[in-house]
Design a protein around this motif. Structure first.
Motif, short mmCIF file in Angstrom:
data_model
loop_
_atom_site.label_atom_id
_atom_site.label_comp_id
_atom_site.label_asym_id
_atom_site.label_seq_id
_atom_site.Cartn_x
_atom_site.Cartn_y
_atom_site.Cartn_z
N SER A 116 30.09 41.52 111.34
CA SER A 116 31.18 42.10 112.12
C SER A 116 31.31 43.59 111.78
O SER A 116 31.45 43.96 110.61
CB SER A 116 32.49 41.37 111.80
OG SER A 116 33.54 41.94 112.53
N LEU A 117 31.23 44.42 112.81
CA LEU A 117 31.34 45.87 112.63
C LEU A 117 32.61 46.36 113.31
O LEU A 117 32.80 46.13 114.51
CB LEU A 117 30.13 46.58 113.23
CG LEU A 117 28.76 46.19 112.69
CD1 LEU A 117 27.66 46.85 113.50
CD2 LEU A 117 28.64 46.56 111.22
N LYS B 130 31.15 54.08 114.10
CA LYS B 130 31.12 55.55 114.06
C LYS B 130 30.19 56.03 112.94
O LYS B 130 29.40 56.96 113.13
CB LYS B 130 32.53 56.11 113.85
CG LYS B 130 33.39 56.17 115.08
CD LYS B 130 34.74 56.76 114.77
CE LYS B 130 34.86 58.08 115.47
NZ LYS B 130 36.20 58.64 115.42
N LEU B 131 30.31 55.41 111.78
CA LEU B 131 29.44 55.78 110.65
C LEU B 131 27.97 55.58 111.00
O LEU B 131 27.13 56.43 110.70
CB LEU B 131 29.79 54.96 109.40
CG LEU B 131 31.02 55.40 108.62
CD1 LEU B 131 31.38 54.36 107.56
CD2 LEU B 131 30.81 56.77 108.00
N PHE C 259 28.83 61.90 101.89
CA PHE C 259 29.88 60.93 102.13
C PHE C 259 31.18 61.62 102.50
O PHE C 259 31.95 61.11 103.32
CB PHE C 259 30.06 60.02 100.91
CG PHE C 259 28.92 59.07 100.71
CD1 PHE C 259 28.64 58.08 101.66
CD2 PHE C 259 28.11 59.15 99.60
CE1 PHE C 259 27.58 57.21 101.49
CE2 PHE C 259 27.05 58.28 99.43
CZ PHE C 259 26.78 57.31 100.37
N GLN C 260 31.43 62.78 101.93
CA GLN C 260 32.66 63.52 102.26
C GLN C 260 32.62 63.99 103.72
O GLN C 260 33.61 63.88 104.43
CB GLN C 260 32.86 64.72 101.32
CG GLN C 260 34.19 65.41 101.52
CD GLN C 260 35.37 64.48 101.25
OE1 GLN C 260 35.50 63.95 100.14
NE2 GLN C 260 36.22 64.26 102.25
N GLN C 261 31.48 64.51 104.16
CA GLN C 261 31.36 64.95 105.56
C GLN C 261 31.55 63.77 106.51
O GLN C 261 32.25 63.88 107.52
CB GLN C 261 29.99 65.60 105.80
CG GLN C 261 29.82 66.94 105.12
CD GLN C 261 28.37 67.41 105.12
OE1 GLN C 261 27.42 66.61 105.08
NE2 GLN C 261 28.19 68.73 105.15
N LEU C 262 30.94 62.63 106.18
CA LEU C 262 31.09 61.44 107.01
C LEU C 262 32.55 60.97 107.03
O LEU C 262 33.10 60.66 108.08
CB LEU C 262 30.19 60.31 106.50
CG LEU C 262 28.69 60.53 106.63
CD1 LEU C 262 27.94 59.47 105.83
CD2 LEU C 262 28.27 60.51 108.08
N ALA C 263 33.16 60.93 105.85
CA ALA C 263 34.55 60.48 105.73
C ALA C 263 35.48 61.35 106.56
O ALA C 263 36.37 60.83 107.24
CB ALA C 263 34.97 60.48 104.26
N ARG D 76 31.73 51.57 102.39
CA ARG D 76 31.31 51.05 103.69
C ARG D 76 29.80 51.21 103.89
O ARG D 76 29.12 50.28 104.34
CB ARG D 76 32.05 51.74 104.83
CG ARG D 76 33.44 51.20 105.05
CD ARG D 76 34.13 51.97 106.16
NE ARG D 76 35.44 51.46 106.44
CZ ARG D 76 35.73 50.60 107.41
NH1 ARG D 76 34.78 50.15 108.20
NH2 ARG D 76 36.96 50.19 107.60
N VAL D 77 29.28 52.38 103.58
CA VAL D 77 27.84 52.61 103.76
C VAL D 77 27.04 51.71 102.82
O VAL D 77 26.04 51.11 103.22
CB VAL D 77 27.49 54.10 103.57
CG1 VAL D 77 25.98 54.32 103.57
CG2 VAL D 77 28.15 54.96 104.65
#
Length: 160
Positions: free
Chosen positions: A7-8, A14-15, A27-31, A44-45
Protein backbone atom coordinates in the motif's frame (compact mmCIF):
# COMPACT_ATOMS: atom_id res chain seq x y z
CA UNK A 1 5.88 -14.92 -9.52
CA UNK A 2 4.39 -11.65 -8.28
CA UNK A 3 5.25 -9.78 -5.12
CA UNK A 4 2.65 -9.03 -2.47
CA UNK A 5 0.92 -5.73 -3.10
CA UNK A 6 2.28 -2.86 -0.99
CA UNK A 7 0.00 0.00 0.00
CA UNK A 8 1.45 3.33 -1.12
CA UNK A 9 0.05 6.59 0.20
CA UNK A 10 0.26 10.00 -1.50
CA UNK A 11 3.62 10.82 0.12
CA UNK A 12 5.13 7.47 -0.92
CA UNK A 13 3.99 8.07 -4.51
CA UNK A 14 5.43 11.60 -4.51
CA UNK A 15 8.74 10.30 -3.14
CA UNK A 16 8.87 7.60 -5.82
CA UNK A 17 8.29 10.16 -8.58
CA UNK A 18 10.99 12.43 -7.16
CA UNK A 19 13.52 9.62 -6.69
CA UNK A 20 13.02 8.48 -10.29
CA UNK A 21 13.85 11.99 -11.48
CA UNK A 22 17.06 12.03 -9.43
CA UNK A 23 18.25 9.50 -6.90
CA UNK A 24 20.95 12.00 -5.93
CA UNK A 25 18.49 14.23 -4.04
CA UNK A 26 19.18 14.39 -0.31
CA UNK A 27 16.62 13.23 2.21
CA UNK A 28 16.23 16.84 3.31
CA UNK A 29 15.52 18.00 -0.26
CA UNK A 30 12.98 15.20 -0.71
CA UNK A 31 11.37 15.92 2.67
CA UNK A 32 10.99 19.60 1.82
CA UNK A 33 9.27 18.75 -1.48
CA UNK A 34 6.77 16.31 0.05
CA UNK A 35 6.17 18.22 3.29
CA UNK A 36 7.54 15.83 5.92
CA UNK A 37 10.58 15.79 8.22
CA UNK A 38 13.95 14.51 7.06
CA UNK A 39 13.91 11.52 9.49
CA UNK A 40 10.38 10.56 8.34
CA UNK A 41 11.50 10.81 4.72
CA UNK A 42 14.52 8.60 5.43
CA UNK A 43 12.31 5.98 7.14
CA UNK A 44 9.88 5.97 4.22
CA UNK A 45 12.59 5.53 1.59
CA UNK A 46 14.26 2.79 3.66
CA UNK A 47 10.84 1.04 3.97
CA UNK A 48 10.23 1.31 0.20
CA UNK A 49 13.62 -0.32 -0.41
CA UNK A 50 13.05 -3.05 2.19
CA UNK A 51 9.66 -3.91 0.68
CA UNK A 52 11.13 -4.17 -2.82
CA UNK A 53 9.21 -1.19 -4.19
CA UNK A 54 12.57 0.45 -4.95
CA UNK A 55 14.81 -2.18 -6.56
CA UNK A 56 17.97 -0.07 -6.83
CA UNK A 57 19.53 3.19 -7.87
CA UNK A 58 21.36 3.61 -11.16
CA UNK A 59 23.21 6.22 -13.15
CA UNK A 60 22.21 6.43 -16.78
CA UNK A 61 25.34 6.69 -18.93
CA UNK A 62 25.37 8.71 -22.13
CA UNK A 63 25.55 6.05 -24.86
CA UNK A 64 28.21 8.12 -26.66
CA UNK A 65 30.68 7.14 -23.92
CA UNK A 66 29.72 3.47 -23.67
CA UNK A 67 32.08 0.77 -24.90
CA UNK A 68 29.16 -1.22 -26.31
CA UNK A 69 27.24 1.48 -28.17
CA UNK A 70 25.37 -0.79 -30.56
CA UNK A 71 21.89 -1.68 -29.26
CA UNK A 72 20.07 -4.59 -30.86
CA UNK A 73 16.57 -5.73 -29.95
CA UNK A 74 16.00 -9.44 -30.38
CA UNK A 75 12.62 -11.11 -30.63
CA UNK A 76 12.97 -14.66 -29.33
CA UNK A 77 10.54 -17.46 -30.22
CA UNK A 78 10.67 -20.68 -28.25
CA UNK A 79 10.30 -24.28 -29.31
CA UNK A 80 8.85 -25.26 -25.93
CA UNK A 81 7.27 -23.57 -22.94
CA UNK A 82 8.31 -26.19 -20.42
CA UNK A 83 8.55 -24.17 -17.20
CA UNK A 84 11.93 -25.32 -15.88
CA UNK A 85 13.69 -24.86 -19.26
CA UNK A 86 11.91 -21.53 -19.79
CA UNK A 87 13.09 -20.33 -16.36
CA UNK A 88 16.66 -21.40 -17.19
CA UNK A 89 16.54 -19.23 -20.32
CA UNK A 90 15.21 -16.28 -18.34
CA UNK A 91 18.06 -16.68 -15.87
CA UNK A 92 20.64 -16.71 -18.71
CA UNK A 93 19.14 -13.48 -20.07
CA UNK A 94 18.77 -11.91 -16.60
CA UNK A 95 22.43 -12.52 -15.73
CA UNK A 96 23.95 -11.65 -19.10
CA UNK A 97 25.99 -8.45 -18.96
CA UNK A 98 24.98 -7.77 -22.57
CA UNK A 99 21.23 -7.71 -21.90
CA UNK A 100 20.00 -4.29 -20.79
CA UNK A 101 16.26 -4.97 -20.99
CA UNK A 102 14.26 -8.18 -21.22
CA UNK A 103 10.53 -8.88 -21.14
CA UNK A 104 8.29 -11.89 -21.65
CA UNK A 105 5.67 -10.69 -24.11
CA UNK A 106 2.43 -11.81 -25.74
CA UNK A 107 1.89 -12.62 -29.39
CA UNK A 108 3.94 -14.64 -31.86
CA UNK A 109 7.19 -13.74 -30.11
CA UNK A 110 7.84 -14.99 -26.56
CA UNK A 111 10.64 -12.72 -25.34
CA UNK A 112 11.89 -9.28 -26.31
CA UNK A 113 15.40 -8.36 -25.18
CA UNK A 114 17.78 -5.52 -25.87
CA UNK A 115 21.44 -6.39 -26.01
CA UNK A 116 24.34 -3.96 -26.16
CA UNK A 117 27.39 -4.95 -28.16
CA UNK A 118 30.45 -3.30 -29.67
CA UNK A 119 29.83 -4.50 -33.22
CA UNK A 120 28.22 -7.21 -35.34
CA UNK A 121 31.02 -9.69 -34.58
CA UNK A 122 30.26 -9.42 -30.87
CA UNK A 123 26.52 -9.63 -31.64
CA UNK A 124 27.06 -12.95 -33.44
CA UNK A 125 29.16 -14.28 -30.54
CA UNK A 126 26.56 -13.30 -27.94
CA UNK A 127 23.58 -14.72 -29.83
CA UNK A 128 25.46 -17.96 -30.60
CA UNK A 129 26.21 -18.31 -26.91
CA UNK A 130 22.52 -17.81 -26.07
CA UNK A 131 21.57 -20.46 -28.65
CA UNK A 132 24.21 -22.88 -27.31
CA UNK A 133 23.18 -22.44 -23.69
CA UNK A 134 19.45 -22.37 -24.39
CA UNK A 135 18.34 -24.93 -26.98
CA UNK A 136 14.74 -23.92 -26.19
CA UNK A 137 15.28 -20.91 -28.50
CA UNK A 138 13.66 -21.85 -31.80
CA UNK A 139 14.35 -18.61 -33.68
CA UNK A 140 15.26 -15.03 -33.05
CA UNK A 141 14.90 -11.89 -35.13
CA UNK A 142 17.17 -8.92 -34.62
CA UNK A 143 16.41 -5.23 -35.01
CA UNK A 144 19.38 -2.86 -34.79
CA UNK A 145 18.78 0.54 -33.23
CA UNK A 146 19.76 3.32 -35.64
CA UNK A 147 19.13 6.19 -33.21
CA UNK A 148 17.99 6.22 -29.60
CA UNK A 149 15.19 8.75 -29.27
CA UNK A 150 14.25 8.28 -25.63
CA UNK A 151 15.47 6.32 -22.65
CA UNK A 152 13.42 6.91 -19.57
CA UNK A 153 13.03 3.95 -17.19
CA UNK A 154 10.25 5.70 -15.28
CA UNK A 155 7.11 4.38 -13.61
CA UNK A 156 4.90 7.41 -13.11
CA UNK A 157 2.81 7.42 -9.93
CA UNK A 158 -0.47 9.31 -9.51
CA UNK A 159 0.11 11.67 -6.59
CA UNK A 160 -3.57 12.22 -5.71
Amino acid sequence: MSSPRVSLDRIDRKLLNLLQQSSMATFQQLADKVGISQPACHRRVRRLRALGVILGDISIVNQTYAERRMAVWIEISLSSHQLNVFNELLEVLRTSPYVSCCDVITGDTDILACINVADMDEFREVTREFMRRCPIIKTYRSITVAQRVKLNPLSLFDEN
